[in-house]
Write an enzyme that holds these catalytic residues in place. Structure first.
Site, PDB file in Angstrom:
ATOM      1  N   ASP A  52       0.865  -1.171   0.000  1.00  0.00           N
ATOM      2  CA  ASP A  52       0.000   0.000   0.000  1.00  0.00           C
ATOM      3  C   ASP A  52       0.902   1.221   0.000  1.00  0.00           C
ATOM      4  O   ASP A  52       2.092   1.123   0.329  1.00  0.00           O
ATOM      5  CB  ASP A  52      -0.912   0.011   1.235  1.00  0.00           C
ATOM      6  CG  ASP A  52      -2.214   0.770   0.994  1.00  0.00           C
ATOM      7  OD1 ASP A  52      -2.143   1.999   0.805  1.00  0.00           O
ATOM      8  OD2 ASP A  52      -3.288   0.145   0.994  1.00  0.00           O
ATOM      9  N   ASP A  80       3.642   2.788  -4.335  1.00  0.00           N
ATOM     10  CA  ASP A  80       2.708   3.668  -5.022  1.00  0.00           C
ATOM     11  C   ASP A  80       2.599   3.154  -6.453  1.00  0.00           C
ATOM     12  O   ASP A  80       3.566   3.201  -7.215  1.00  0.00           O
ATOM     13  CB  ASP A  80       3.231   5.102  -5.004  1.00  0.00           C
ATOM     14  CG  ASP A  80       2.308   6.089  -5.704  1.00  0.00           C
ATOM     15  OD1 ASP A  80       1.327   5.650  -6.346  1.00  0.00           O
ATOM     16  OD2 ASP A  80       2.577   7.307  -5.634  1.00  0.00           O
ATOM     17  N   VAL A  81       1.431   2.661  -6.834  1.00  0.00           N
ATOM     18  CA  VAL A  81       1.280   2.038  -8.152  1.00  0.00           C
ATOM     19  C   VAL A  81       1.367   3.045  -9.287  1.00  0.00           C
ATOM     20  O   VAL A  81       1.350   2.655 -10.466  1.00  0.00           O
ATOM     21  CB  VAL A  81      -0.027   1.231  -8.253  1.00  0.00           C
ATOM     22  CG1 VAL A  81      -0.047   0.092  -7.242  1.00  0.00           C
ATOM     23  CG2 VAL A  81      -1.258   2.134  -8.098  1.00  0.00           C
ATOM     24  N   ASN A 107      -5.503  -4.758  -6.624  1.00  0.00           N
ATOM     25  CA  ASN A 107      -6.660  -4.210  -5.942  1.00  0.00           C
ATOM     26  C   ASN A 107      -6.649  -2.684  -5.901  1.00  0.00           C
ATOM     27  O   ASN A 107      -7.681  -2.059  -5.643  1.00  0.00           O
ATOM     28  CB  ASN A 107      -6.722  -4.762  -4.515  1.00  0.00           C
ATOM     29  CG  ASN A 107      -7.845  -4.158  -3.704  1.00  0.00           C
ATOM     30  OD1 ASN A 107      -9.014  -4.345  -4.009  1.00  0.00           O
ATOM     31  ND2 ASN A 107      -7.494  -3.417  -2.661  1.00  0.00           N
ATOM     32  N   TYR A 173     -14.145   6.871 -12.918  1.00  0.00           N
ATOM     33  CA  TYR A 173     -13.983   5.553 -12.289  1.00  0.00           C
ATOM     34  C   TYR A 173     -14.521   4.449 -13.192  1.00  0.00           C
ATOM     35  O   TYR A 173     -13.888   3.408 -13.361  1.00  0.00           O
ATOM     36  CB  TYR A 173     -14.713   5.555 -10.949  1.00  0.00           C
ATOM     37  CG  TYR A 173     -14.544   4.301 -10.126  1.00  0.00           C
ATOM     38  CD1 TYR A 173     -13.328   4.004  -9.524  1.00  0.00           C
ATOM     39  CD2 TYR A 173     -15.614   3.425  -9.938  1.00  0.00           C
ATOM     40  CE1 TYR A 173     -13.179   2.867  -8.745  1.00  0.00           C
ATOM     41  CE2 TYR A 173     -15.476   2.281  -9.161  1.00  0.00           C
ATOM     42  CZ  TYR A 173     -14.265   2.007  -8.574  1.00  0.00           C
ATOM     43  OH  TYR A 173     -14.116   0.865  -7.811  1.00  0.00           O
ATOM     44  N   LYS A 177     -12.403   1.348 -14.763  1.00  0.00           N
ATOM     45  CA  LYS A 177     -12.733  -0.054 -14.499  1.00  0.00           C
ATOM     46  C   LYS A 177     -13.096  -0.804 -15.776  1.00  0.00           C
ATOM     47  O   LYS A 177     -12.796  -1.996 -15.908  1.00  0.00           O
ATOM     48  CB  LYS A 177     -13.873  -0.139 -13.486  1.00  0.00           C
ATOM     49  CG  LYS A 177     -13.471   0.293 -12.076  1.00  0.00           C
ATOM     50  CD  LYS A 177     -12.352  -0.570 -11.514  1.00  0.00           C
ATOM     51  CE  LYS A 177     -12.119  -0.294 -10.036  1.00  0.00           C
ATOM     52  NZ  LYS A 177     -11.041  -1.143  -9.462  1.00  0.00           N
ATOM     53  N   ALA A 206     -19.217  -3.158  -1.696  1.00  0.00           N
ATOM     54  CA  ALA A 206     -18.761  -3.856  -0.489  1.00  0.00           C
ATOM     55  C   ALA A 206     -18.452  -2.774   0.545  1.00  0.00           C
ATOM     56  O   ALA A 206     -17.549  -1.961   0.350  1.00  0.00           O
ATOM     57  CB  ALA A 206     -17.520  -4.700  -0.769  1.00  0.00           C
TER      58      ALA A 206
END
Length: 265
Positions: A52, A80-81, A107, A173, A177, A206
């Site tokens: 993370d 950090d992606v 994720n 978003y 996705k 979720a």
């Protein structure tokens, strides 16, 4: 809505589906799908590296998981992606920490609620860079490792039902996705050349503590009530599907996006 599934069941126990495997889970700190996935993979017998960008929460998650699963190896590597260098270092560091990598769970993602007419370039770019480009960077690094290691592997991406469906204020978003879904399908064809399966989950909603903090209760309640069971998913329910896709129960499944949703068609 009342019925047997209108109240979330207790998490199912592990069945050793991933015994002997080693996994990396991005955006795994805190209370969301990532940490639930790390917990489920550990319960199924895997060793896990959690990652993370938030180092304090990441360290706390590592400590909690190591305490809960003392028989498994748990390591934490900040990443950090948005950085190719950090993503490559994550894969190298994971292999150094637990010996190999068999599973990559992508994720990491970022949402928000802004209408296109009011959206800035920075808002659009940040959501796309973390959610789609970050998944690309991690997928690329994992594929290179799997190709060179020669033992195959599994990649599971976290998409969203918004890759298929429209929701007000979610254009950035949803676009990201939908891109993750397309990336999953195309990468699956390429990964097959060296024994890698690539699939994705597409949750609807979720609920967890962090989501409740950054989203309005009114919106989350409304979305939850629209589900067929009248409630949101528990993060562990999404994590259980991710574990299934990572396991040998799905050895002939690749390039698929599995909806983890009880929404009415």
């Amino acid at each position: 809505m009342t019925g047997p599934l209108s109240v979330a069941p207790e998490p199912t126990p592990g069945h050793g589906l991933l015994a002997g495997r080693a996994a990396v889970v991005t955006a795994a700190a805190g209370t969301g799908i990532g940490s639930a996935t790390a917990r489920r993979l550990l319960a199924e017998g895997a060793d896990v590296v959690v990652s993370d960008w938030h180092e304090r929460r990441l360290k706390q998650t590592e400590t909690e998981l190591a305490t809960e699963f003392p028989e498994r190896r748990v390591a934490a590597i900040p990443c950090d992606v948005q950085s190719t260098e950090q993503v490559n270092a994550l894969v190298d560091g994971a292999v150094a920490a637990i010996g190999r990598m068999d599973i990559m769970v992508n994720n990491a993602g970022l949402g928000g609620e802004t209408a296109v007419v009011d959206m800035s370039d920075d808002q659009w770019d940040r959501v796309l860079d973390i959610t789609l480009n970050g998944t690309f960077r991690c997928t690329r690094a994992a594929l290179r490792y799997f190709r060179n290691a020669g033992h195959g592997g599994v990649i599971v991406n976290n998409a969203s039902v918004l890759g298929w469906r429209a929701q007000y204020g979610q254009a950035h978003y949803a676009a990201a996705k939908a891109g993750v879904m397309a990336l999953t399908r195309c990468t699956a064809l390429e990964g097959a050349d060296f024994g890698v399966r690539v699939n994705a989950v597409a949750p609807s909603i979720a609920r967890h503590a962090f989501l409740d903090k950054v989203s309005s209760t009114e919106l989350l309640d409304r979305l939850s009530q629209q589900e067929a069971f009248g409630r949101a998913a528990e993060p562990w329910e999404v994590a259980a599907t991710i574990a299934m896709l990572a396991s040998d129960y799905t050895t002939y499944l690749t390039g698929e996006v599995v909806s983890v949703s009880s929404q009415r068609a």
